[in-house]
Motif scaffolding. Structure first.
Motif, PDB file in Angstrom:
ATOM      1  N   GLN A  62      -8.523   5.792   5.951  1.00  0.00           N
ATOM      2  CA  GLN A  62      -9.368   5.708   4.767  1.00  0.00           C
ATOM      3  C   GLN A  62      -8.637   4.989   3.643  1.00  0.00           C
ATOM      4  O   GLN A  62      -7.509   5.337   3.326  1.00  0.00           O
ATOM      5  CB  GLN A  62      -9.755   7.109   4.293  1.00  0.00           C
ATOM      6  CG  GLN A  62     -10.468   7.942   5.331  1.00  0.00           C
ATOM      7  CD  GLN A  62     -11.815   7.366   5.695  1.00  0.00           C
ATOM      8  OE1 GLN A  62     -12.612   7.056   4.815  1.00  0.00           O
ATOM      9  NE2 GLN A  62     -12.070   7.216   6.977  1.00  0.00           N
ATOM     10  N   CYS A  63      -9.284   3.998   3.041  1.00  0.00           N
ATOM     11  CA  CYS A  63      -8.730   3.319   1.870  1.00  0.00           C
ATOM     12  C   CYS A  63      -9.235   4.034   0.622  1.00  0.00           C
ATOM     13  O   CYS A  63     -10.422   4.316   0.501  1.00  0.00           O
ATOM     14  CB  CYS A  63      -9.139   1.854   1.854  1.00  0.00           C
ATOM     15  SG  CYS A  63      -8.371   0.905   3.180  1.00  0.00           S
ATOM     16  N   VAL A  64      -8.335   4.334  -0.276  1.00  0.00           N
ATOM     17  CA  VAL A  64      -8.652   5.084  -1.485  1.00  0.00           C
ATOM     18  C   VAL A  64      -8.554   4.140  -2.676  1.00  0.00           C
ATOM     19  O   VAL A  64      -7.576   3.419  -2.821  1.00  0.00           O
ATOM     20  CB  VAL A  64      -7.677   6.266  -1.653  1.00  0.00           C
ATOM     21  CG1 VAL A  64      -7.972   7.033  -2.922  1.00  0.00           C
ATOM     22  CG2 VAL A  64      -7.749   7.180  -0.433  1.00  0.00           C
ATOM     23  N   LYS A  65      -9.572   4.136  -3.509  1.00  0.00           N
ATOM     24  CA  LYS A  65      -9.644   3.217  -4.652  1.00  0.00           C
ATOM     25  C   LYS A  65      -8.787   3.713  -5.813  1.00  0.00           C
ATOM     26  O   LYS A  65      -9.297   4.238  -6.796  1.00  0.00           O
ATOM     27  CB  LYS A  65     -11.091   3.055  -5.114  1.00  0.00           C
ATOM     28  CG  LYS A  65     -11.990   2.496  -4.055  1.00  0.00           C
ATOM     29  CD  LYS A  65     -12.002   0.986  -4.117  1.00  0.00           C
ATOM     30  CE  LYS A  65     -13.047   0.460  -3.153  1.00  0.00           C
ATOM     31  NZ  LYS A  65     -12.578  -0.563  -2.291  1.00  0.00           N
ATOM     32  N   LEU A  66      -7.479   3.583  -5.661  1.00  0.00           N
ATOM     33  CA  LEU A  66      -6.534   3.870  -6.734  1.00  0.00           C
ATOM     34  C   LEU A  66      -5.584   2.688  -6.827  1.00  0.00           C
ATOM     35  O   LEU A  66      -5.232   2.096  -5.811  1.00  0.00           O
ATOM     36  CB  LEU A  66      -5.723   5.133  -6.438  1.00  0.00           C
ATOM     37  CG  LEU A  66      -6.407   6.473  -6.610  1.00  0.00           C
ATOM     38  CD1 LEU A  66      -5.529   7.590  -6.061  1.00  0.00           C
ATOM     39  CD2 LEU A  66      -6.703   6.735  -8.080  1.00  0.00           C
ATOM     40  N   ARG A  67      -5.171   2.356  -8.042  1.00  0.00           N
ATOM     41  CA  ARG A  67      -4.177   1.300  -8.210  1.00  0.00           C
ATOM     42  C   ARG A  67      -2.794   1.849  -7.884  1.00  0.00           C
ATOM     43  O   ARG A  67      -2.489   3.000  -8.219  1.00  0.00           O
ATOM     44  CB  ARG A  67      -4.195   0.769  -9.646  1.00  0.00           C
ATOM     45  CG  ARG A  67      -5.407  -0.094  -9.965  1.00  0.00           C
ATOM     46  CD  ARG A  67      -5.441  -0.637 -11.390  1.00  0.00           C
ATOM     47  NE  ARG A  67      -4.158  -0.738 -12.049  1.00  0.00           N
ATOM     48  CZ  ARG A  67      -3.685   0.120 -12.971  1.00  0.00           C
ATOM     49  NH1 ARG A  67      -4.385   1.163 -13.325  1.00  0.00           N
ATOM     50  NH2 ARG A  67      -2.516  -0.068 -13.531  1.00  0.00           N
ATOM     51  N   ASP A  77      -1.014   3.419 -10.783  1.00  0.00           N
ATOM     52  CA  ASP A  77      -1.624   4.586 -11.418  1.00  0.00           C
ATOM     53  C   ASP A  77      -0.904   5.854 -10.961  1.00  0.00           C
ATOM     54  O   ASP A  77      -1.425   6.627 -10.155  1.00  0.00           O
ATOM     55  CB  ASP A  77      -3.121   4.640 -11.074  1.00  0.00           C
ATOM     56  CG  ASP A  77      -3.833   5.846 -11.674  1.00  0.00           C
ATOM     57  OD1 ASP A  77      -3.218   6.577 -12.496  1.00  0.00           O
ATOM     58  OD2 ASP A  77      -4.996   6.066 -11.308  1.00  0.00           O
ATOM     59  N   ASN A 136      -6.305  -2.135   2.262  1.00  0.00           N
ATOM     60  CA  ASN A 136      -6.747  -3.522   2.419  1.00  0.00           C
ATOM     61  C   ASN A 136      -7.575  -3.613   3.688  1.00  0.00           C
ATOM     62  O   ASN A 136      -7.722  -2.632   4.427  1.00  0.00           O
ATOM     63  CB  ASN A 136      -5.549  -4.485   2.438  1.00  0.00           C
ATOM     64  CG  ASN A 136      -4.580  -4.190   3.559  1.00  0.00           C
ATOM     65  OD1 ASN A 136      -4.971  -3.980   4.700  1.00  0.00           O
ATOM     66  ND2 ASN A 136      -3.298  -4.168   3.233  1.00  0.00           N
ATOM     67  N   ALA A 189      -7.908  -0.830   6.755  1.00  0.00           N
ATOM     68  CA  ALA A 189      -9.222  -0.200   6.938  1.00  0.00           C
ATOM     69  C   ALA A 189      -9.682  -0.242   8.390  1.00  0.00           C
ATOM     70  O   ALA A 189     -10.517   0.562   8.801  1.00  0.00           O
ATOM     71  CB  ALA A 189     -10.251  -0.868   6.032  1.00  0.00           C
ATOM     72  N   ASP A 209       0.831  -1.189   0.000  1.00  0.00           N
ATOM     73  CA  ASP A 209       0.000   0.000   0.000  1.00  0.00           C
ATOM     74  C   ASP A 209       0.871   1.245   0.000  1.00  0.00           C
ATOM     75  O   ASP A 209       1.988   1.230   0.472  1.00  0.00           O
ATOM     76  CB  ASP A 209      -0.887   0.030   1.249  1.00  0.00           C
ATOM     77  CG  ASP A 209      -1.951  -1.041   1.184  1.00  0.00           C
ATOM     78  OD1 ASP A 209      -2.643  -1.106   0.171  1.00  0.00           O
ATOM     79  OD2 ASP A 209      -2.064  -1.809   2.155  1.00  0.00           O
ATOM     80  N   VAL A 225      -3.484   3.452  -0.091  1.00  0.00           N
ATOM     81  CA  VAL A 225      -3.805   3.357  -1.510  1.00  0.00           C
ATOM     82  C   VAL A 225      -3.160   2.087  -2.051  1.00  0.00           C
ATOM     83  O   VAL A 225      -1.946   1.994  -2.029  1.00  0.00           O
ATOM     84  CB  VAL A 225      -3.273   4.578  -2.285  1.00  0.00           C
ATOM     85  CG1 VAL A 225      -3.591   4.472  -3.756  1.00  0.00           C
ATOM     86  CG2 VAL A 225      -3.809   5.877  -1.701  1.00  0.00           C
ATOM     87  N   PRO A 226      -3.853   1.088  -2.493  1.00  0.00           N
ATOM     88  CA  PRO A 226      -5.305   0.998  -2.521  1.00  0.00           C
ATOM     89  C   PRO A 226      -5.900   0.600  -1.180  1.00  0.00           C
ATOM     90  O   PRO A 226      -7.108   0.601  -1.021  1.00  0.00           O
ATOM     91  CB  PRO A 226      -5.555  -0.082  -3.568  1.00  0.00           C
ATOM     92  CG  PRO A 226      -4.384  -0.978  -3.472  1.00  0.00           C
ATOM     93  CD  PRO A 226      -3.229  -0.069  -3.114  1.00  0.00           C
TER      94      PRO A 226
END
Length: 194
Positions: A37-42, A45, A21, A25, A1, A18-19
């Motif tokens: 906070q988990c952020v939905k980015l690969r 990216d 797990n 979380a 991460d 990021v991303p």
């Protein structure tokens, strides 16, 4: 991460993963008890990560996975004048290529297991046989921590070589392999921060 932290300047009271797990979380910040906070980015990216760090006014990014390091995330952040923790793209090659690492150790006399780099099954199998089949078969490239197969005899070695090199179990990461003499005993990973 990848953790993007805005200890002093982040507008949000978060430490995003990021991303992220399931384990991250469930963590809470010691400072204020807020959830991480988990952020939905690969993790690969880089433009998306860059935009997120800029939006959050992040003052430090800590990189864990190998892929963004190999892609040059540290160089990109430094170019922007952002603080980041991790090796630059050139230094990350040592993890991104087992072949490069093995050649470097041999060239500079750094003690390491007997090994060879291969792109074809027959040569790889012959080298494994010279080790009595007791070897580690390693995908050259990054395989998300799963690119090493431990073998104790020739049957296992040939199966491992076929899986990685012929059948492509690790995709492009296994287009070349390193076969290394099997060393048994305790292993330690040491990180030193200065």
């Amino acid at each position: 991460d990848i953790g993007v932290t805005g200890v002093q300047t982040c507008a949000l009271p978060i430490w995003p993963g990021v991303p992220g797990n399931a384990g991250i979380a469930r963590e809470r910040l010691a400072k204020n008890g807020a959830s991480v906070q988990c952020v939905k980015l690969r993790a690969e990216d880089l433009p998306g990560l860059r935009a997120f760090a800029q939006e959050q006014h992040a003052d430090l990014t800590v990189v864990g996975p190998d892929n963004p390091l190999a892609l040059g995330i540290v160089d990109l952040w430094q170019k922007d004048g952002r603080r980041i923790w991790g090796p630059n793209q050139k230094a990350a090659q040592f993890e991104a290529s087992k072949v490069l690492s093995q050649q470097f150790m041999e060239q500079y006399g750094i003690p390491t297991a007997r090994a060879g780099a291969f792109a074809d099954f027959p040569a790889a199998s012959r080298f494994a046989a010279s080790l009595g089949g007791r070897c580690a078969v390693k995908a050259d490239g990054l395989a998300l921590g799963k690119g090493v197969l431990i073998c104790h005899d020739m049957a296992q070695a040939d199966r491992a070589i076929e899986e990685v090199l012929v059948k492509g179990a690790f995709g492009k990461a296994g287009a070349n392999i390193v076969i290394q003499e099997l060393l048994e005993g305790m292993e330690i990973t040491l990180h030193a921060l200065c």
